[in-house]
Design an enzyme around this catalytic site. Structure first.
Site, PDB file in Angstrom:
ATOM      1  N   GLU A  87       0.661  -1.272  -0.283  1.00  0.00           N
ATOM      2  CA  GLU A  87      -0.156   0.031   0.391  1.00  0.00           C
ATOM      3  C   GLU A  87       0.940   1.386  -0.379  1.00  0.00           C
ATOM      4  O   GLU A  87       0.813   2.501  -1.161  1.00  0.00           O
ATOM      5  CB  GLU A  87      -1.075   0.361   1.620  1.00  0.00           C
ATOM      6  CG  GLU A  87      -1.898   0.807   1.377  1.00  0.00           C
ATOM      7  CD  GLU A  87      -3.137   0.876   0.477  1.00  0.00           C
ATOM      8  OE1 GLU A  87      -3.762  -0.847   0.764  1.00  0.00           O
ATOM      9  OE2 GLU A  87      -4.079   1.468   0.514  1.00  0.00           O
ATOM     10  N   ASP A 102      -5.553  -2.042   8.817  1.00  0.00           N
ATOM     11  CA  ASP A 102      -6.741  -3.303   8.144  1.00  0.00           C
ATOM     12  C   ASP A 102      -5.987  -4.003   7.498  1.00  0.00           C
ATOM     13  O   ASP A 102      -6.981  -4.753   7.611  1.00  0.00           O
ATOM     14  CB  ASP A 102      -6.263  -2.203   6.721  1.00  0.00           C
ATOM     15  CG  ASP A 102      -7.309  -0.582   7.211  1.00  0.00           C
ATOM     16  OD1 ASP A 102      -7.772  -0.519   8.442  1.00  0.00           O
ATOM     17  OD2 ASP A 102      -7.128   0.161   6.086  1.00  0.00           O
TER      18      ASP A 102
HETATM   19  C1  GLA Z   1      -6.993   4.051   6.892  1.00  0.00           C
HETATM   20  C2  GLA Z   1      -6.226   3.088   7.180  1.00  0.00           C
HETATM   21  C3  GLA Z   1      -5.311   2.732   8.235  1.00  0.00           C
HETATM   22  C4  GLA Z   1      -6.052   3.166   9.551  1.00  0.00           C
HETATM   23  C5  GLA Z   1      -7.447   3.866   9.350  1.00  0.00           C
HETATM   24  C6  GLA Z   1      -7.623   5.183  10.102  1.00  0.00           C
HETATM   25  O1  GLA Z   1      -8.151   2.185   6.785  1.00  0.00           O
HETATM   26  O2  GLA Z   1      -5.446   2.034   5.892  1.00  0.00           O
HETATM   27  O3  GLA Z   1      -3.934   2.303   8.568  1.00  0.00           O
HETATM   28  O4  GLA Z   1      -5.202   4.769   9.701  1.00  0.00           O
HETATM   29  O5  GLA Z   1      -7.399   4.940   7.836  1.00  0.00           O
HETATM   30  O6  GLA Z   1      -7.854   3.890  11.522  1.00  0.00           O
END
Ligand code: GLA
Length: 346
Positions: free
Chosen positions: A162, A174
Site C-alpha cells: 500500500e 486494516d
Molecule cells: C485507513 C488506514 C488505516 C487507518 C485508518 C484510520 O483505513 O488504512 O491504517 O489509519 O484509515 O484509522
C-alpha cells in the site's frame, strides 16, 4: 453469499483460463469499533474482520507468466516473473504488483501462475477492500508456493504494498484485521508492538450497523497522507520540549496545552485528537469488558466529533448520518469509520 462468491470466482477462472484452479482463498474486509487514525500513532485499535470477502482462484503454471483477472470489472493484466516491478496507472493492479515486489524484496520466489478474483467488499467505503486484496494475494502465494511467511509478515507485506505501490502511508490496522480476524471476535491490537488479543464481539441486545454514505474516497488524494505528516511534525515539536515522549502514547493533554501556541492551530488540533483517541480506546475496551454498552456507544460518538472537528477527516454526509442516528431511541452511539472523507458510519 460466501458460497456464491466462491462458485462465481471458480467458474470465471475456468472460463477465462480453460483450467481448474489449484486453490481458492477468501480474504475478509474489516470494521473498526474504535481507535481511528491512531494505528500510525502508536495507539491501540479495535477492529474486526467481516463476512464480506475478496475471493481468489489460483493455479500454478509451468511458465514465467503471471496473469491477473479482475472479474467484477472484467479487466486483466499480465507480466513476466522477471519483470522489474514499478507502480502502473491502474490502481487494482498496483495492490497486486506491490505484493509481488514485497515478496521479491524478501527473496521469496514464485513461478508463473494464473489468478482471478472477485469481491463482495465494497470499494472506497472504508471497509478495507484494498487490504483484503493485498493480504489475500500474499496469503494465497504463501500457501501455493510454500514461502514460509508468518501471518504478521503477510500483514506487513500488505501494508508495504500500500505504501510503495498505492502511495498511501497507511497504518497496520486494516491488513492486520484482515489476516488475524476471527468469527465473532474483535481484535485489540497494540500498534507499537503488534501484540494482540481477542474479545467477544457479542453486544448483548445491541448490534453494529454500518451506513454507507455513498461518498467514495481514495486515500491517495483524500488528505490521509497530509494528516500523517501533520502529526509527525507535531510529535517532533512535542519531543523537542519533552524528550521523555517517545510516541504519542507517552504524551499528555497538559503537554499539548502547554505547547498550544508553538504548535499552531492545525497541528494543535491534530495532536489533541490523537492523545484523546488513545485514551478513548482504553475506556472503550474497559466498557466492552464490563458490558457497559451505553458507555461504549458514548465513547464512539465522542470519537466521531474528534475526527470531525479536531482531525477534520469527516464530511457533511457522514456528520449528517451520525447526528441523525444518535437521535434515535435505542442507538447508543455513532461515528465515522475508517480513514474518513466518505465511506461508512458505524
Ligand atoms: C485507513 C488506514 C488505516 C487507518 C485508518 C484510520 O483505513 O488504512 O491504517 O489509519 O484509515 O484509522
Amino acid at each position: 453469499m460466501k458460497k456464491q462468491l466462491v462458485r462465481h470466482t471458480r467458474d470465471y477462472f475456468q472460463r477465462i483460463y480453460n483450467q481448474v484452479p489449484d486453490a481458492i482463498f477468501l480474504s475478509p474486509g474489516r470494521i473498526n469499533i474504535i481507535g481511528e487514525h491512531v494505528d500510525y500513532n502508536d495507539g491501540f485499535v479495535l477492529p474486526a474482520a467481516i463476512n464480506k470477502y475478496v475471493c481468489f482462484a489460483l493455479r500454478k503454471t509451468n511458465n514465467d507468466t503471471i496473469s491477473f483477472h479482475a472479474k467484477d470489472i472484467n479487466e486483466s493484466y499480465s507480466l513476466s516473473i522477471h519483470d522489474n516491478l514499478a507502480p502502473v496507472e491502474t490502481m487494482w493492479v498496483n495492490y497486486l504488483l506491490g505484493v509481488l515486489d514485497e515478496l521479491k524484496r524478501r527473496n521469496k520466489k514464485v513461478s508463473g501462475f494464473q489468478m482471478a478474483f472477485s469481491s463482495t467488499v465494497p470499494m472506497g467505503s472504508g471497509l478495507s477492500s484494498s487490504a483484503a486484496v493485498e493480504c489475500g494475494l500474499a496469503f494465497a502465494l504463501n500457501t501455493l508456493f510454500d514461502l514460509g511467511l508468518s501471518r504478521q509478515e503477510i500483514a506487513l507485506i500488505g501494508q508495504q504494498a500500500e505504501h510503495r505501490f498505492a502511495g498511501v502511508k497507511c497504518g497496520i490496522m486494516d491488513q492486520f484485521a484482515s489476516v488475524f480476524g476471527k468469527k465473532n471476535k474483535v481484535i485489540k491490537l497494540d500498534c507499537t508492538t503488534l501484540d494482540y488479543s481477542y474479545y467477544d464481539a457479542h453486544l448483548g441486545d445491541y448490534s453494529l450497523l454500518l451506513l454507507d454514505s455513498c461518498v467514495k474516497h481514495t486515500h491517495l488524494t483524500s488528505g490521509y497522507n497530509d494528516r500523517r505528516n501533520e502529526v509527525e511534525v507535531g510529535l517532533k515539536m512535542i519531543q523537542s520540549q519533552f524528550p521523555e515522549v517517545h510516541t504519542f502514547r507517552h504524551c499528555s493533554l497538559e503537554m499539548i496545552e502547554n505547547l498550544k501556541t508553538e504548535l499552531g492551530d492545525i497541528i494543535y488540533k491534530r495532536c489533541l485528537f490523537v492523545v484523546k483517541e488513545i485514551a478513548r480506546v482504553g475506556q472503550a475496551i474497559a466498557a466492552l469488558q464490563a458490558k457497559d454498552y451505553p458507555l461504549l456507544g458514548q465513547t464512539m460518538t465522542e470519537t466521531h466529533w474528534g475526527l470531525s472537528k479536531e482531525y477534520e477527516v469527516s464530511c457533511p454526509e457522514i456528520d449528517f448520518l451520525v447526528e441523525t442516528m444518535v437521535q434515535h431511541e435505542g442507538v447508543l452511539g455513532s461515528r465515522m469509520m475508517g480513514g474518513g472523507f466518505g465511506g461508512c458510519s458505524i
